[in-house]
Motif scaffolding. Structure first.
Motif, PDB file in Angstrom:
ATOM      1  N   LYS A 176      -0.279  15.796   8.040  1.00  0.00           N
ATOM      2  CA  LYS A 176       0.607  15.722   9.198  1.00  0.00           C
ATOM      3  C   LYS A 176       1.185  14.318   9.363  1.00  0.00           C
ATOM      4  CE  LYS A 176      -1.164  19.505  11.856  1.00  0.00           C
ATOM      5  NZ  LYS A 176      -1.321  19.972  13.220  1.00  0.00           N
ATOM      6  N   ILE A 177       0.602  13.350   8.659  1.00  0.00           N
ATOM      7  CA  ILE A 177       1.071  11.965   8.746  1.00  0.00           C
ATOM      8  C   ILE A 177       0.801  11.272   7.417  1.00  0.00           C
ATOM      9  CG2 ILE A 177      -1.123  11.151   9.757  1.00  0.00           C
ATOM     10  CD1 ILE A 177       0.663   9.153  11.432  1.00  0.00           C
ATOM     11  N   GLU A 178       1.725  10.383   7.055  1.00  0.00           N
ATOM     12  CA  GLU A 178       1.572   9.531   5.882  1.00  0.00           C
ATOM     13  C   GLU A 178       2.065   8.146   6.292  1.00  0.00           C
ATOM     14  OE1 GLU A 178       3.341   9.233   1.336  1.00  0.00           O
ATOM     15  OE2 GLU A 178       2.944  11.206   2.207  1.00  0.00           O
ATOM     16  N   ILE A 179       1.331   7.113   5.879  1.00  0.00           N
ATOM     17  CA  ILE A 179       1.680   5.751   6.295  1.00  0.00           C
ATOM     18  C   ILE A 179       1.737   4.828   5.083  1.00  0.00           C
ATOM     19  CG2 ILE A 179       1.012   3.751   7.694  1.00  0.00           C
ATOM     20  CD1 ILE A 179      -0.387   5.669   9.624  1.00  0.00           C
ATOM     21  N   GLU A 180       2.880   4.115   4.964  1.00  0.00           N
ATOM     22  CA  GLU A 180       3.038   3.046   3.982  1.00  0.00           C
ATOM     23  C   GLU A 180       2.808   1.718   4.693  1.00  0.00           C
ATOM     24  OE1 GLU A 180       6.477   4.126   0.854  1.00  0.00           O
ATOM     25  OE2 GLU A 180       7.165   3.751   2.893  1.00  0.00           O
ATOM     26  N   THR A 181       2.212   0.762   3.974  1.00  0.00           N
ATOM     27  CA  THR A 181       1.847  -0.499   4.606  1.00  0.00           C
ATOM     28  C   THR A 181       2.149  -1.675   3.684  1.00  0.00           C
ATOM     29  OG1 THR A 181       0.044   0.626   5.774  1.00  0.00           O
ATOM     30  CG2 THR A 181      -0.096  -1.763   5.639  1.00  0.00           C
ATOM     31  N   THR A 182       2.577  -2.764   4.288  1.00  0.00           N
ATOM     32  CA  THR A 182       2.707  -4.033   3.571  1.00  0.00           C
ATOM     33  C   THR A 182       1.855  -5.042   4.322  1.00  0.00           C
ATOM     34  OG1 THR A 182       4.979  -3.493   2.940  1.00  0.00           O
ATOM     35  CG2 THR A 182       4.302  -5.799   2.733  1.00  0.00           C
ATOM     36  N   ALA A 183       1.057  -5.791   3.560  1.00  0.00           N
ATOM     37  CA  ALA A 183       0.209  -6.839   4.138  1.00  0.00           C
ATOM     38  C   ALA A 183       0.491  -8.145   3.413  1.00  0.00           C
ATOM     39  CB  ALA A 183      -1.259  -6.466   4.013  1.00  0.00           C
ATOM     40  N   VAL A 184       0.326  -9.247   4.135  1.00  0.00           N
ATOM     41  CA  VAL A 184       0.471 -10.581   3.551  1.00  0.00           C
ATOM     42  C   VAL A 184      -0.740 -11.415   3.970  1.00  0.00           C
ATOM     43  CG1 VAL A 184       1.846 -12.689   3.408  1.00  0.00           C
ATOM     44  CG2 VAL A 184       2.988 -10.462   3.579  1.00  0.00           C
ATOM     45  N   VAL A 193      -7.269   0.528   5.697  1.00  0.00           N
ATOM     46  CA  VAL A 193      -8.187  -0.610   5.813  1.00  0.00           C
ATOM     47  C   VAL A 193      -9.077  -0.697   4.569  1.00  0.00           C
ATOM     48  CG1 VAL A 193     -10.137  -1.532   7.142  1.00  0.00           C
ATOM     49  CG2 VAL A 193      -8.123  -0.652   8.334  1.00  0.00           C
ATOM     50  N   ALA A 194      -9.535   0.434   4.063  1.00  0.00           N
ATOM     51  CA  ALA A 194     -10.391   0.447   2.862  1.00  0.00           C
ATOM     52  C   ALA A 194      -9.634  -0.089   1.642  1.00  0.00           C
ATOM     53  CB  ALA A 194     -10.902   1.863   2.599  1.00  0.00           C
ATOM     54  N   VAL A 195      -8.380   0.308   1.485  1.00  0.00           N
ATOM     55  CA  VAL A 195      -7.581  -0.181   0.357  1.00  0.00           C
ATOM     56  C   VAL A 195      -7.361  -1.684   0.474  1.00  0.00           C
ATOM     57  CG1 VAL A 195      -5.290  -0.097  -0.700  1.00  0.00           C
ATOM     58  CG2 VAL A 195      -6.480   2.030  -0.162  1.00  0.00           C
ATOM     59  N   VAL A 199       0.857  -1.184   0.000  1.00  0.00           N
ATOM     60  CA  VAL A 199       0.000   0.000   0.000  1.00  0.00           C
ATOM     61  C   VAL A 199       0.893   1.234   0.000  1.00  0.00           C
ATOM     62  CG1 VAL A 199      -1.849   1.231   1.195  1.00  0.00           C
ATOM     63  CG2 VAL A 199      -1.760  -1.282   1.294  1.00  0.00           C
ATOM     64  N   ALA A 200       0.644   2.124  -0.941  1.00  0.00           N
ATOM     65  CA  ALA A 200       1.402   3.368  -1.047  1.00  0.00           C
ATOM     66  C   ALA A 200       1.238   4.210   0.210  1.00  0.00           C
ATOM     67  CB  ALA A 200       0.919   4.161  -2.261  1.00  0.00           C
ATOM     68  N   GLY A 201       2.021   5.247   0.319  1.00  0.00           N
ATOM     69  CA  GLY A 201       1.866   6.176   1.426  1.00  0.00           C
ATOM     70  C   GLY A 201       0.505   6.848   1.337  1.00  0.00           C
ATOM     71  N   LEU A 202      -0.341   6.603   2.329  1.00  0.00           N
ATOM     72  CA  LEU A 202      -1.673   7.207   2.373  1.00  0.00           C
ATOM     73  C   LEU A 202      -1.698   8.286   3.434  1.00  0.00           C
ATOM     74  CD1 LEU A 202      -3.957   4.025   2.154  1.00  0.00           C
ATOM     75  CD2 LEU A 202      -3.167   5.509   0.300  1.00  0.00           C
ATOM     76  N   VAL A 203      -2.533   9.291   3.208  1.00  0.00           N
ATOM     77  CA  VAL A 203      -2.689  10.392   4.144  1.00  0.00           C
ATOM     78  C   VAL A 203      -4.134  10.426   4.644  1.00  0.00           C
ATOM     79  CG1 VAL A 203      -0.810  11.761   3.152  1.00  0.00           C
ATOM     80  CG2 VAL A 203      -3.144  12.050   2.274  1.00  0.00           C
ATOM     81  N   GLY A 204      -4.408  11.328   5.565  1.00  0.00           N
ATOM     82  CA  GLY A 204      -5.702  11.384   6.223  1.00  0.00           C
ATOM     83  C   GLY A 204      -6.719  12.292   5.566  1.00  0.00           C
ATOM     84  N   TRP A 205      -6.900  12.125   4.269  1.00  0.00           N
ATOM     85  CA  TRP A 205      -7.960  12.886   3.600  1.00  0.00           C
ATOM     86  C   TRP A 205      -9.092  11.948   3.225  1.00  0.00           C
ATOM     87  CZ3 TRP A 205      -4.625  14.823  -1.094  1.00  0.00           C
ATOM     88  CH2 TRP A 205      -4.229  13.752  -1.886  1.00  0.00           C
ATOM     89  N   ASN A 206     -10.216  12.557   2.797  1.00  0.00           N
ATOM     90  CA  ASN A 206     -11.378  11.742   2.442  1.00  0.00           C
ATOM     91  C   ASN A 206     -11.295  11.295   0.985  1.00  0.00           C
ATOM     92  OD1 ASN A 206     -12.297  13.900   0.815  1.00  0.00           O
ATOM     93  ND2 ASN A 206     -13.563  14.730   2.458  1.00  0.00           N
TER      94      ASN A 206
END
Length: 135
Positions: A120-128, A58-60, A29-36
């Motif tokens: 103010k925050i960006e989060i990258e995620t890896t899921a398996v 979670v939506a992605v 998951v790319a870096g996501l930010v807190g927008w709608n």
């Protein structure tokens, strides 16, 4: 998934040192930010943006039948270390509310700015998502 903890090391609080996955489907998951969904920030508050960033993650993941329980790694980029530290208790509660008791390997890095100037925050995620037969 197996959480790795060397003998004699204390269990980390709120994250894992490492996670081992034998086999499965990986989602990056790319870096996501807190927008709608219209790419609009509804708040300038770090904790509000944090909640929305986690909800976006979670939506992605749901688009590929995955959820927070499949997350193995997260990298958080924050723009203000002191603001983060002063909101740590609330952010922990938000994390548990949105992500449950899944604590992946994590890093949190203070950066001077993010590409979205209001973020103010960006989060990258890896899921398996592990293979059903474990192979």
């Amino acid at each position: 998934m197996k959480h790795l903890l060397p003998d004699g090391w204390p269990r980390p609080k709120g994250y894992s040192n490492a996670i081992s996955v034998k086999n499965g489907r990986t989602i990056y998951v790319a870096g996501l930010v807190g927008w709608n969904e219209r790419e609009e920030f509804e708040s300038d508050n770090l904790t509000d943006q944090f909640r929305k960033t986690l909800e976006n993650t979670v939506a992605v993941l749901a688009c590929d039948n995955a959820g927070p329980e499949h997350i193995v790694r997260m990298t958080w980029y924050i723009t203000d270390r002191e603001e983060y530290l002063s909101n740590l208790k609330e952010m922990g509660a938000i994390y548990r509310d949105v992500m449950g008791k899944n604590f992946p390997a994590m890093a949190c890095v203070e950066v001077s700015a993010l590409m979205e100037s209001q973020a103010k925050i960006e989060i990258e995620t890896t899921a398996v998502v592990e293979a059903e037969n474990g192979e």
